[in-house]
Design a protein around this motif. Sequence first.
Motif, short mmCIF file in Angstrom:
data_model
loop_
_atom_site.label_atom_id
_atom_site.label_comp_id
_atom_site.label_asym_id
_atom_site.label_seq_id
_atom_site.Cartn_x
_atom_site.Cartn_y
_atom_site.Cartn_z
N LEU A 333 0.83 -1.20 0.00
CA LEU A 333 0.00 0.00 0.00
C LEU A 333 0.87 1.26 0.00
CD1 LEU A 333 -2.70 1.50 0.23
CD2 LEU A 333 -2.60 1.14 2.71
N ARG A 334 1.93 1.26 0.78
CA ARG A 334 2.81 2.42 0.84
C ARG A 334 3.49 2.67 -0.51
NH1 ARG A 334 4.06 3.97 6.34
NH2 ARG A 334 3.02 2.54 7.79
N LEU A 335 3.94 1.60 -1.15
CA LEU A 335 4.56 1.75 -2.47
C LEU A 335 3.54 2.26 -3.48
CD1 LEU A 335 6.78 1.40 -4.58
CD2 LEU A 335 6.01 -0.97 -4.86
N PHE A 336 2.36 1.66 -3.52
CA PHE A 336 1.34 2.05 -4.50
C PHE A 336 0.99 3.54 -4.34
CE2 PHE A 336 -0.61 -2.50 -4.82
CZ PHE A 336 0.62 -2.97 -5.25
N ASN A 337 0.77 3.96 -3.10
CA ASN A 337 0.43 5.37 -2.87
C ASN A 337 1.56 6.30 -3.30
OD1 ASN A 337 -2.17 5.07 -1.88
ND2 ASN A 337 -1.54 4.93 0.25
N THR A 338 2.79 5.93 -2.97
CA THR A 338 3.94 6.76 -3.34
C THR A 338 4.03 6.94 -4.85
OG1 THR A 338 5.21 6.14 -1.37
CG2 THR A 338 6.46 6.90 -3.28
#
Length: 497
Positions: A333-338
């Motif tokens: 989730l953190r990668l996708f949002n970034t």
Amino acid sequence: MPSNEVLVQIGGVLWSILVAIELAVRYFMIGIVPGNRRPTTAMAWLLAIFFLPVVGLLAYWLFANPRLSRRRLEKQQRAHEQIMDATRHMQMPEEFHSQEEWVESAVMLNRNLGAMPLEGGNSVKVISDYRSSMEAMREEIDKATRYVHIQFYIMGDDEEYVGPVLEALERAVQRGVHVRLLFDHLGTLRVKGYGELKKRLNKSGINWRPMLPIDLIGRRWRRPDLRNHRKILVIDGEIGFTGSQNLIEPGYKRKSSHKIGREWVEMMLRIEGPLVRSLDVTFAIDWWQEDDDQEVLMDMNEARHPLAYEERPGATLAQLLPSGPGFGTENNLRLFNTLIYSASERLEITSPYFVPDDSLLYAITTAAQRGVEVELFVCEEGDQFLVHHAQQSYYQQLLEAGVRIHCYPAPMVLHTKCFTVDDDVAVVGSSNMDMRSFSLNMEISVMLLGKEMVNAVNEVQNHYREISSEITLSQWRRRPRMQRWIDNVARLTATLQ
């Protein structure tokens, strides 16, 4: 016999006790449920407990804790630290310095969250044909000389698709290759013919283990819907496969699927080069979670790593990101949002189960509202009723923000999980864009850098667009009221994590 008056009094006392217990449960759960949970998730659990106290409490006890056992968490932490220590000396590949600044930020994020370094010199091929993917895996298994590591969420034997792969694994064992096989216990248990599959594996000489098994006798218990959803195949540490496809025929051995001609549409990556090592390490950690046998590490050390620069098979920069409840940081989730917040021109997203949390929903709608061309490819008709209707509950908000939604024609299930950002980054793997993949499933994602890989992934998504139908906002606003009601109820259940 007690008189009727006494029975009434006893009944009144019992009723008062039950009401008091129910009120006490509600009171105490208000202070317990919200702990370390999203407010929307906590509210959904509290509503379930308030309206159906007995059922709600039982469901909460079974499904509310997304954590793995202490033993598994400790192993994951030890593995993370060892990978960081072993790769601390590694520098960024020379060709990386031509990338955008925000890409470097995403690489550093992945490194800190998942421990895996960025690797250069890879050759990566996108495979979007189901049969071709199975055949490519079989061919490479038949070339194995030292070991085969194979891991899938769902596995099911059949004559046409999986049978040849299993035969290749059996031939590998016969010529002295060490074959290790993992499959998710509950994911595969529900497949028709599971008992026969186990018998075949036991006779084959393949060293196999179920992942995250539920075993009450052996006192192995956890939230039953925590699953290992990864798909990995590594041959001799030199060739690797990963993506969305399970090791099962495209109709998932379901009579209902074959009756209506439903098949799953997938995307896999065939990888050569240093990134294969990261796949192998991820497999080794999952094997270690199920078996304390350390021989898997000895086999990995026999592979030729690191490759000399002149021996590297390609020029693709890539980084692996494992995620799941063993990390506790929702890596994917953190990668996708970034990446989504970094887009400036174009986002193309394919997700079969699109049930985003608030942060991802805001990232995607914000991208569209600031002028990024955003396209979302989903199934016209999903294979999971509640998930599909929960997904549909987000369509109006997405359309109003300017996101274009393309529906892959039924009865096919578009099971590919990928997205591309401008001409810079492509992400392919096992992770859906839903709260289950972010919090409950062990997933694996590959971040591929450069226009060549973006074009390769987009070529497949362009095909999806050609055969899909697009939803318009005016059309969606006219959908039946009952459908809206079902979508909204399903949306509520999607947050029960």
